[in-house]
Design a protein around this motif. Structure first.
Motif, short mmCIF file in Angstrom:
data_model
loop_
_atom_site.label_atom_id
_atom_site.label_comp_id
_atom_site.label_asym_id
_atom_site.label_seq_id
_atom_site.Cartn_x
_atom_site.Cartn_y
_atom_site.Cartn_z
N PHE A 1 -4.09 -13.63 -8.63
CA PHE A 1 -4.21 -12.80 -9.59
C PHE A 1 -2.48 -13.22 -10.42
N PRO A 2 -2.46 -11.57 -11.60
CA PRO A 2 -0.50 -12.13 -12.61
C PRO A 2 0.28 -10.81 -11.42
N TRP A 3 -0.25 -10.75 -10.58
CA TRP A 3 0.45 -9.18 -9.65
C TRP A 3 0.29 -9.51 -8.77
N PRO A 4 1.55 -9.36 -7.64
CA PRO A 4 0.90 -9.22 -6.35
C PRO A 4 -0.06 -7.75 -5.52
N VAL A 5 -1.19 -8.68 -6.07
CA VAL A 5 -2.31 -7.84 -5.58
C VAL A 5 -2.90 -7.83 -3.84
N ALA A 6 -2.26 -9.25 -3.24
CA ALA A 6 -2.21 -8.89 -1.57
C ALA A 6 -1.11 -7.95 -1.43
N LYS A 7 0.42 -8.37 -1.46
CA LYS A 7 1.16 -7.30 -1.15
C LYS A 7 0.81 -6.19 -0.90
N ILE A 8 -0.02 -5.84 -1.94
CA ILE A 8 0.69 -4.08 -2.49
C ILE A 8 -1.12 -3.90 -1.49
N ALA A 9 -1.98 -4.55 -0.78
CA ALA A 9 -2.99 -4.12 -0.38
C ALA A 9 -2.01 -4.19 1.22
N ARG A 10 -1.49 -5.25 1.75
CA ARG A 10 -0.58 -5.03 2.56
C ARG A 10 0.22 -3.98 2.96
N GLN A 11 0.96 -3.34 2.01
CA GLN A 11 2.26 -2.47 2.45
C GLN A 11 1.78 -1.18 1.80
N HIS A 12 0.27 -1.14 1.54
CA HIS A 12 0.09 0.50 0.82
C HIS A 12 0.14 1.69 1.82
N LEU B 1 8.10 -2.03 7.22
CA LEU B 1 8.97 -2.30 5.69
C LEU B 1 9.95 -0.81 5.68
N LYS B 2 10.96 -1.39 4.75
CA LYS B 2 11.83 -0.07 4.31
C LYS B 2 11.76 -0.11 3.07
N GLY B 3 12.18 0.72 2.31
CA GLY B 3 13.04 1.08 0.61
C GLY B 3 12.26 -0.28 0.02
N GLU B 4 13.19 -1.04 -0.47
CA GLU B 4 13.53 -1.62 -1.52
C GLU B 4 12.57 -2.85 -0.95
N GLN B 5 12.38 -3.12 0.95
CA GLN B 5 11.64 -3.64 1.44
C GLN B 5 10.14 -4.14 0.30
N ILE B 6 9.90 -2.75 0.22
CA ILE B 6 8.13 -2.83 -0.11
C ILE B 6 8.45 -2.70 -1.78
N THR B 7 7.26 -3.88 -1.99
CA THR B 7 7.48 -3.75 -3.81
C THR B 7 6.92 -2.45 -4.62
N MET B 8 7.79 -2.33 -5.38
CA MET B 8 7.32 -0.52 -6.30
C MET B 8 5.76 -0.84 -6.29
N GLU B 9 5.42 -1.70 -6.96
CA GLU B 9 3.84 -1.01 -7.03
C GLU B 9 3.11 -0.59 -5.58
N ALA B 10 3.46 -1.09 -4.47
CA ALA B 10 2.80 -0.19 -3.42
C ALA B 10 3.52 0.89 -2.68
N ARG B 11 4.55 1.46 -3.29
CA ARG B 11 5.33 2.48 -3.53
C ARG B 11 4.21 3.99 -4.27
N ILE B 12 4.29 2.90 -4.97
CA ILE B 12 3.54 3.92 -6.49
C ILE B 12 1.84 4.40 -5.71
N ILE B 13 1.16 3.12 -5.17
CA ILE B 13 0.00 2.85 -4.74
C ILE B 13 -0.23 4.17 -3.45
N ALA B 14 0.95 3.66 -2.94
CA ALA B 14 1.26 5.01 -1.24
C ALA B 14 0.70 5.96 -1.84
N ILE B 15 1.51 6.71 -2.67
CA ILE B 15 1.18 7.81 -2.96
C ILE B 15 -0.12 8.34 -3.99
N ALA B 16 -0.63 7.81 -4.57
CA ALA B 16 -1.86 7.98 -5.59
C ALA B 16 -2.95 7.42 -4.03
N ASP B 17 -2.89 7.24 -2.93
CA ASP B 17 -3.77 6.84 -2.17
C ASP B 17 -3.56 8.25 -1.10
#
Length: 404
Positions: A312-323, A336-352
């Motif tokens: 994918f053009p985006w880190p989709v697998a990492k997002i699925a793992r880190q959400h 994982l803590k803070g910046e270790q988590i991708t920004m995309e996963a941090r946003i997905i976590a809140i939306a989830d």
């Protein structure tokens, strides 16, 4: 002394010799013919006026011829320096047009153009040298930008721009125009026109094909998300809503369209790992046991394993793992803590969290959007990224966003 200087000196000497010969010879002839001083003086005045008029005409003619010769010599000099007259076979076969341009007080004008312009653009070289010819045949939609970009190139000394240009048959072609200033006292540029119509068409075809591939990818992702929902009908639409909420948060945070699109895709796929969780656990109407909950938590790793080899053009697998990771390290599966988590996963976590809490689940009714937002607000900076959390709260509370 150069050739032109010698020619000018020759004209001056000839003019002086003829003038002195005329004055001395005519006065001597008049005196011997009439022998009368008054008559000789009158005749001398008349023939002096005639002399000035005739010599002025002669001088004008000679200087005009010299100016024409000078222009031809200048063009020949430029062409000779660039070997333009010695490459007829090259210009006959090349799909480019070479030209020389000079800047004058009243604008720029071509002083030389390669003869293959007849084949490429269907104009004669004489036409191309006329003032205003280039501006006249620019495509109306490109004219203003092409003229402005050419002025920027003149100021810089070199550059490339592209535009549409009208051929002699009325059709338009896409042209790449590259200009470089020459080392000469007069501001002079050599330009190369290349017909890029075929390249442009190939680029348009590639863009269209890429669009079709992207559409196919989106349809495939949507189909996979629907398969996941079939195993958990109680959360139908959850993945899509998470993707839309995430993209809206990204807009609020100032991320670009590509980043937003990646969040939509990741939202659709973030729970794909649930295909590895038994259906009876997913649809269980009561709270899960410790062992069942541990098995559900495995869906983040299952999802990562499914997605990690897809480019994918985006880190989709990492997002699925880190959400389900949290800012303070209390999340799973890696802690994982803070910046270790991708920004995309941090946003997905809140939306989830927002979508899950606001919606109905088999083991409880929906808690409502206010309760969900209170959870985000109370744990911003602790469990959830503070910037993403703030954007989420603004989105729902100040801008009236609603889950559909």
């Amino acid at each position: 002394m150069d050739v032109l200087s010698r020619k000018k000196l020759w004209i001056v000497l000839v003019y002086a010799f003829i003038g002195m010969a005329w004055i001395l010879g005519s006065d001597w002839l008049l005196f011997h013919l009439f022998g009368d001083i008054e008559t000789t003086f009158l005749g001398s005045a008349i023939k002096g006026l005639l002399f000035v008029a005739l010599m002025s005409l002669l001088l004008y003619f000679l200087l005009y011829r010299l100016e024409c010769s000078e222009k031809r010599a200048q063009q020949a000099e430029v062409a000779s320096e660039l070997n333009l007259f010695t490459l007829p076979e090259f210009f006959a076969a090349a799909p480019v047009i070479v030209y020389v341009l000079e800047q004058r007080d009243r604008g720029s004008n071509a002083t030389w153009v390669s003869p293959n312009i007849v084949d490429v653009l269907q104009y004669s070289t004489e036409d191309a040298l006329l003032p205003g010819w280039w501006e006249k045949h620019l495509h109306p939609d490109d004219r203003e930008e092409a003229i402005e970009s050419s002025q920027r190139i003149f100021a810089k000394g070199k550059g490339v721009h592209e535009y549409r240009f009208q051929r002699g048959d009325g059709s338009y072609i896409f042209v790449q125009d590259e200009l470089h200033r020459l080392a000469s006292p007069v501001p002079r540029f050599i330009g190369v026109w290349t017909d890029i119509s075929q390249r442009y068409q190939l680029e348009q075809n590639a863009i269209q094909y890429a669009g079709q591939l992207e559409q196919a990818m989106l349809q495939t992702v949507d189909a996979v998300a629907k398969l996941t929902e079939l195993r958990d009908p109680y959360t139908s639409g959850h993945e899509k809503r998470v993707g839309e909420i995430s993209a809206a948060i990204a807009v609020e945070m100032g991320f670009d369209a590509k980043f937003q699109e990646g969040l939509r895709i990741a939202g659709l796929l973030h729970d794909i790992g649930k295909i590895g969780v038994p259906t009876e656990i997913l649809v269980k109407p009561s709270r899960l046991s410790t062992g069942e909950y541990a098995l559900v938590k495995e869906h983040t790793e299952f999802g990562y394993q499914v997605l990690r080899n897809i480019d994918f053009p985006w880190p989709v697998a990492k997002i699925a793992r880190q959400h389900h990771e949290r800012i303070d390290g209390s999340g799973y599966p890696l802690g994982l803590k803070g910046e270790q988590i991708t920004m995309e996963a941090r946003i997905i976590a809140i939306a989830d969290v927002v979508e899950s809490m606001a919606s109905h689940r088999p083991y409880r009714p929906g808690l409502g959007i206010d309760v969900a937002l209170a959870e985000i607000e109370n744990n911003a900076g602790k469990l959830y990224d503070i910037n993403a959390a703030s954007a989420c709260l603004r989105l729902f509370r100040d801008k009236g966003y609603s889950i559909t």
